[in-house]
Design an enzyme around this catalytic site. Sequence first.
Site, PDB file in Angstrom:
ATOM      1  CG  ASP A  13      -1.874  -1.188   1.216  1.00 31.64           C
ATOM      2  OD1 ASP A  13      -2.218  -1.674   0.126  1.00 31.64           O
ATOM      3  OD2 ASP A  13      -2.227  -1.662   2.314  1.00 31.64           O
ATOM      4  CE  LYS A  16       2.257  -2.305  -4.377  1.00 37.05           C
ATOM      5  NZ  LYS A  16       1.991  -1.963  -2.971  1.00 37.05           N
ATOM      6  N   GLY A  40      -4.620  -4.227  -3.817  1.00 38.81           N
ATOM      7  CA  GLY A  40      -5.624  -3.194  -4.088  1.00 38.81           C
ATOM      8  C   GLY A  40      -4.857  -1.943  -4.455  1.00 38.81           C
ATOM      9  CG  HIS A  41      -2.112  -1.896  -7.003  1.00 35.74           C
ATOM     10  ND1 HIS A  41      -1.192  -2.420  -7.879  1.00 35.74           N
ATOM     11  CD2 HIS A  41      -1.832  -2.466  -5.795  1.00 35.74           C
ATOM     12  CE1 HIS A  41      -0.405  -3.269  -7.230  1.00 35.74           C
ATOM     13  NE2 HIS A  41      -0.777  -3.323  -5.973  1.00 35.74           N
ATOM     14  NE  ARG A 142       5.661 -31.215  -7.604  1.00 34.94           N
ATOM     15  CZ  ARG A 142       6.566 -32.109  -7.253  1.00 34.94           C
ATOM     16  NH1 ARG A 142       7.448 -32.527  -8.129  1.00 34.94           N
ATOM     17  NH2 ARG A 142       6.587 -32.596  -6.032  1.00 34.94           N
ATOM     18  CD  GLN A 222       0.690  -8.892  -2.722  1.00 36.66           C
ATOM     19  OE1 GLN A 222       1.341  -9.514  -3.531  1.00 36.66           O
ATOM     20  NE2 GLN A 222      -0.553  -8.525  -2.957  1.00 36.66           N
TER      21      GLN A 222
HETATM   22  P1  GDP Z   1      -0.872   0.417  -3.505  1.00 36.41           P
HETATM   23  O1  GDP Z   1      -1.447  -0.878  -3.058  1.00 36.41           O
HETATM   24  O2  GDP Z   1       0.600   0.506  -3.281  1.00 36.41           O
HETATM   25  O3  GDP Z   1      -1.233   0.790  -4.917  1.00 36.41           O
HETATM   26  O4  GDP Z   1      -1.516   1.539  -2.555  1.00 36.41           O
HETATM   27  P2  GDP Z   1      -3.063   1.642  -2.111  1.00 36.41           P
HETATM   28  O5  GDP Z   1      -3.847   2.129  -3.260  1.00 36.41           O
HETATM   29  O6  GDP Z   1      -3.521   0.404  -1.451  1.00 36.41           O
HETATM   30  O7  GDP Z   1      -2.954   2.709  -0.951  1.00 36.41           O
HETATM   31  C1  GDP Z   1      -2.415   3.964  -1.165  1.00 36.41           C
HETATM   32  C2  GDP Z   1      -3.468   5.010  -0.756  1.00 36.41           C
HETATM   33  O8  GDP Z   1      -2.863   6.280  -0.665  1.00 36.41           O
HETATM   34  C3  GDP Z   1      -4.566   5.164  -1.791  1.00 36.41           C
HETATM   35  O9  GDP Z   1      -5.745   5.533  -1.144  1.00 36.41           O
HETATM   36  C4  GDP Z   1      -4.065   6.317  -2.662  1.00 36.41           C
HETATM   37  O10 GDP Z   1      -5.125   7.022  -3.302  1.00 36.41           O
HETATM   38  C5  GDP Z   1      -3.383   7.165  -1.633  1.00 36.41           C
HETATM   39  N1  GDP Z   1      -2.211   7.943  -2.101  1.00 36.41           N
HETATM   40  C6  GDP Z   1      -1.230   7.580  -2.954  1.00 36.41           C
HETATM   41  N2  GDP Z   1      -0.283   8.534  -3.018  1.00 36.41           N
HETATM   42  C7  GDP Z   1      -0.682   9.530  -2.189  1.00 36.41           C
HETATM   43  C8  GDP Z   1      -0.119  10.775  -1.790  1.00 36.41           C
HETATM   44  O11 GDP Z   1       0.967  11.162  -2.201  1.00 36.41           O
HETATM   45  N3  GDP Z   1      -0.821  11.508  -0.876  1.00 36.41           N
HETATM   46  C9  GDP Z   1      -2.014  11.107  -0.364  1.00 36.41           C
HETATM   47  N4  GDP Z   1      -2.623  11.884   0.507  1.00 36.41           N
HETATM   48  N5  GDP Z   1      -2.565   9.928  -0.707  1.00 36.41           N
HETATM   49  C10 GDP Z   1      -1.898   9.157  -1.597  1.00 36.41           C
HETATM   50  P1  IMO Z   2      -0.961  -4.138  -2.275  1.00 41.61           P
HETATM   51  O1  IMO Z   2      -0.529  -4.652  -3.618  1.00 41.61           O
HETATM   52  C1  IMO Z   2      -0.964  -4.616   2.053  1.00 41.61           C
HETATM   53  C2  IMO Z   2      -0.992  -8.688   3.617  1.00 41.61           C
HETATM   54  C3  IMO Z   2      -2.241  -9.143   4.337  1.00 41.61           C
HETATM   55  C4  IMO Z   2      -1.650 -10.141   5.306  1.00 41.61           C
HETATM   56  C5  IMO Z   2      -0.544 -10.801   4.502  1.00 41.61           C
HETATM   57  C6  IMO Z   2      -0.944 -12.112   3.857  1.00 41.61           C
HETATM   58  O2  IMO Z   2      -2.262  -3.433  -2.304  1.00 41.61           O
HETATM   59  O3  IMO Z   2       0.127  -3.354  -1.639  1.00 41.61           O
HETATM   60  P2  IMO Z   2      -2.488 -12.787   1.818  1.00 41.61           P
HETATM   61  O4  IMO Z   2      -3.911 -12.427   1.500  1.00 41.61           O
HETATM   62  O5  IMO Z   2      -1.525 -12.356   0.763  1.00 41.61           O
HETATM   63  O6  IMO Z   2      -2.323 -14.217   2.188  1.00 41.61           O
HETATM   64  O7  IMO Z   2      -2.159 -11.954   3.150  1.00 41.61           O
HETATM   65  O8  IMO Z   2      -0.195  -9.867   3.490  1.00 41.61           O
HETATM   66  N1  IMO Z   2      -1.214  -8.175   2.247  1.00 41.61           N
HETATM   67  C7  IMO Z   2      -1.164  -6.873   1.927  1.00 41.61           C
HETATM   68  N2  IMO Z   2      -0.980  -5.795   2.701  1.00 41.61           N
HETATM   69  N3  IMO Z   2      -1.083  -4.486   0.723  1.00 41.61           N
HETATM   70  C8  IMO Z   2      -1.241  -5.566  -0.074  1.00 41.61           C
HETATM   71  O9  IMO Z   2      -1.236  -5.477  -1.422  1.00 41.61           O
HETATM   72  C9  IMO Z   2      -1.326  -6.834   0.531  1.00 41.61           C
HETATM   73  N4  IMO Z   2      -1.503  -8.090   0.067  1.00 41.61           N
HETATM   74  C10 IMO Z   2      -1.419  -8.900   1.125  1.00 41.61           C
HETATM   75  O10 IMO Z   2      -2.864  -8.068   4.992  1.00 41.61           O
HETATM   76  O11 IMO Z   2      -1.042  -9.466   6.379  1.00 41.61           O
HETATM   77 MG    MG Z   3      -2.960  -1.586  -1.790  1.00 37.09          MG
END
Ligand code: GDP
Ligand code: IMO
Ligand code: MG
Length: 422
Positions: A13, A16, A40-41, A142, A222
């Site tokens: 999170d 990315k 979740g991106h 496998r 992740q």
């Molecule tokens: P990812 O999994 O790495 O793609 O990140 P997520 O989408 O799960 O979480 C990042 C959160 O931060 C999302 O709600 C984005 O909209 C938000 N976000 C990303 N960059 C910035 C930033 O520079 N500032 C703020 N305030 N929010 C950001």
């Molecule tokens: P993105 O791509 C944050 C965490 C889960 C849990 C552990 C194992 O959005 O950054 P799993 O479902 O993979 O067996 O869970 O990894 N986890 C993440 N935490 N961002 C993610 O993806 C994650 N994907 C898995 O919360 O601790």
């Molecule tokens: Mg995410």
Amino acid sequence: MPVDVLLGLQWGDEGKGKIVDYIARDYDIIARFQGGPNAGHTIIINGHKHVLHTIPSGVFRDDVLNVIGNGVVIDPIVLSRELKALKDLGLDISNILLAKKAHLILPTHRYLDAASEASKGKEKIGSTLRGIGPTYMDKTGRNGLRIGDIESEDFKNRYERLKHKHLELGKIYPKIDFDFAEEERKWFDSLEDLKKLKTINCSFFINDALNAGKKILAEGAQGSMLDIDYGTYPFVTSSNTLSSGVCVGLGVAPNRIGKVFGISKSYCTRVGSGPFPTELNDETGEKLRKVGHEFGATTGRPRRTGWIDLVQLKYTIQLNGVDHLCITKMDCLNDFGEICLGTDYKVNGHMTRELPYRLDEKGIDVEYTTMNGWNCDINSLRNYNELPEEAKEYIRFLESYLEVPVTMISNGPERESLMVRN
Ligand code: GDP
Ligand code: IMO
Ligand code: MG
């Protein structure tokens, strides 16, 4: 041409999706190489929020192909839902390509994930319950079913055999609620939608594209601290989230890896269980969660928050061979009089910058450096030179400690909230 890589350096999170969406304009192909719908991106364009789970974050750019590589695990139900959401927006989904060697998440993989977690009590991983662990177990065991098997004659038989195995295995776990019939119906319906996607022999496709001079970016899911080998095991995911995972996840040789972009928040978060040495279980942590809207994009769970951990970042920068750093959520520190950065670990009284074998052992403390905050709104800035001196000082500190240039600074969730330094 080499394959560039963009990945998270913390526990996921890091932002990315937002950064990939921005830099995708400079690439011909964006390719996911591992993980699955646990990701979740989030991408925000013109005030509209989009959350992608399986589909690469280049999908909102015209003329960009989006490859779901063979290292990814696919839940047809989730992917079909994502495709529908994109179609409803009028987007062209013919630019999404699916690797034949990618493994399928069955409904019973999700069932096993949930049942296994239910059996663990206090030791829960905090899995996203998307069936990730059991699917990768069947891959290495496998037993798995792959995208390329869907059209084969014995697919249904193989599905039934695997399902049966899962149901037998499930007997060792506590009983949980799971509507097998309904989930199976949705799964087979969704498979029909997947059949409409173009499938590829991923390694040939990627290598041919490179040989033709195409620019490719591999998008990590992740974060490095969730890597199955180098993360905080067992509180990790089940794939290799590091730059080395790109080679097996897409079928490219190590000498074809180009620039590695590593992403870190200006602070740190973690969702799910497991050690988090700089975690703040106090008002400051609560404030970070509030200003950063730190709730999971996949599960909606509140994320744990803490200060940035430079010992941890140094470790993941080394593991990935990071060339460029991107610091996201700088704006979330606007209102902090003081900002702390973890700079050393004290293990049983001894200072070290080597990450210990286990981060949750007694006797581990983090030493911090405290810097002055900038106490003003930086959200509208688009140029690094306009940043307040305290913010520049913070960036300079990161660069000097981590020995990698910070070439992107994100200061808001929207696509254009980014400062790029050359
Ligand atoms: P990812 O999994 O790495 O793609 O990140 P997520 O989408 O799960 O979480 C990042 C959160 O931060 C999302 O709600 C984005 O909209 C938000 N976000 C990303 N960059 C910035 C930033 O520079 N500032 C703020 N305030 N929010 C950001
Ligand atoms: P993105 O791509 C944050 C965490 C889960 C849990 C552990 C194992 O959005 O950054 P799993 O479902 O993979 O067996 O869970 O990894 N986890 C993440 N935490 N961002 C993610 O993806 C994650 N994907 C898995 O919360 O601790
Ligand atoms: Mg995410």
